[in-house]
Design an enzyme around this catalytic site. Structure first.
Site, mmCIF file in Angstrom:
data_model
loop_
_atom_site.group_PDB
_atom_site.id
_atom_site.type_symbol
_atom_site.label_atom_id
_atom_site.label_comp_id
_atom_site.label_asym_id
_atom_site.label_seq_id
_atom_site.Cartn_x
_atom_site.Cartn_y
_atom_site.Cartn_z
ATOM 1 N N ASP A 45 1.086 -1.180 0.195
ATOM 2 C CA ASP A 45 -0.044 0.024 -0.087
ATOM 3 C C ASP A 45 0.774 1.276 -0.076
ATOM 4 O OD1 ASP A 45 0.792 -0.103 2.612
ATOM 5 O OD2 ASP A 45 -1.240 -0.307 3.543
ATOM 6 N N LYS A 112 -0.661 -9.669 3.247
ATOM 7 C CA LYS A 112 0.135 -8.836 4.429
ATOM 8 C C LYS A 112 -0.857 -8.162 5.025
ATOM 9 C CE LYS A 112 3.230 -5.943 3.929
ATOM 10 N NZ LYS A 112 2.851 -4.627 4.994
ATOM 11 N N GLU A 181 9.274 -3.694 10.886
ATOM 12 C CA GLU A 181 9.503 -2.373 10.262
ATOM 13 C C GLU A 181 10.112 -1.349 11.279
ATOM 14 O OE1 GLU A 181 7.854 1.234 7.125
ATOM 15 O OE2 GLU A 181 6.783 -0.743 7.520
#
Length: 264
Positions: A45, A112, A181
């Site tokens: 995204d 995901k 992340e």
């Protein structure tokens, strides 16, 4: 070359072989990445920012992801195709199932999802229905308004312990992969050693089992701010194919990311 699968990536972890992954949004670049035998491509995204010019991922729709997944999947023969579920498209099991159906039908192999233990039941439901899941914890861009910006996660002991618990819960729910992340490299190392499933780092140091980069960051064409953890492989090589090959090689050897491209 046979197609990469979640089992292939698990085997790489079991053999202690690092691997690189990258985002893809269109057929032209996906074909290059596939021919370079990138193990996995992510229709992220992140397209909201690098393709659509938004300031976050929040405005990306299910149809946006499905469209770009169709573009990528039509030309891919080797790489595993992972696709994001967009913001607020999996807030309960029903919405998750409906979104998953659309994106899997568009050509994704794996979905995901962002979130920790709170989405474990949704992960479990998807897996029970034959859909492999890649989890995503740490800095989860869909929660940018909660975090108050794009900030490093897991620096306090409380945050770190929560992320460890989240990772274990997601693994036990059936996730096949997990993205870490923007967390301290030491924490990413601890999570990677604790989990059976492969960890994919972005801004999480080089102790993860794999790395992922937004393709624009890897080629030095990112609109706006370039992340600390990025490296311009195109500048070093002069061609997209050679840049991808160098990226994969540097990840496998453990040279990328280096200490200056990591958080502590």
């Amino acid at each position: 070359m046979s197609k990469f699968t979640v089992s292939t990536l698990q085997k790489l972890k079991d053999e202690h072989t690092k691997f690189g992954t990258i985002t893809a949004y269109d057929a032209a670049f996906a074909k290059i990445f596939d021919e370079c035998e990138v193990p996995a491509l992510l229709i992220g995204d992140s397209l909201g920012m690098v393709i659509q010019g938004r300031d976050s991922t929040i405005g990306v729709s299910v149809e946006d992801i499905a469209y770009h997944t169709r573009c990528v999947s039509k030309v891919v023969h080797n790489s595993l195709v992972i696709a994001d579920l967009p913001f607020m498209s999996y807030y309960d099991k029903q919405s998750a199932a409906e979104t998953a159906k659309k994106i899997m039908e568009a050509g994704a192999n794996v979905l995901k999802l962002e979130g920790g233990a709170e989405i474990a039941e949704i992960v479990k439901m998807l897996v029970q229905n034959g859909i492999p899941v890649c989890a995503h914890i740490g800095l989860t861009p869909q929660s940018v308004n909660v975090f108050g910006g794009y900030k490093i996660q897991g620096r306090s002991e409380e945050q770190a312990q929560k992320l460890i618990k989240d990772a274990v819960a997601l693994q036990e729910a059936g996730a096949s992969l997990i993205v870490l992340e923007c967390i301290p490299s030491e924490l990413a190392k601890e999570i990677t050693e604790k989990l059976r499933i492969p960890t994919i780092g972005i801004g999480a140091g080089n102790s993860t089992d794999a790395q992922i980069l937004v393709m624009h960051d890897a080629f030095g064409i990112t609109p706006g701010h370039t992340p600390k953890f990025a490296r311009n492989f195109l500048k070093e090589t002069g061609s997209f194919s050679e840049a991808v090959k160098l990226y994969l090689s540097e990840v496998t050897s453990g040279n990328f990311p280096n200490d200056s491209q990591s958080f502590h």
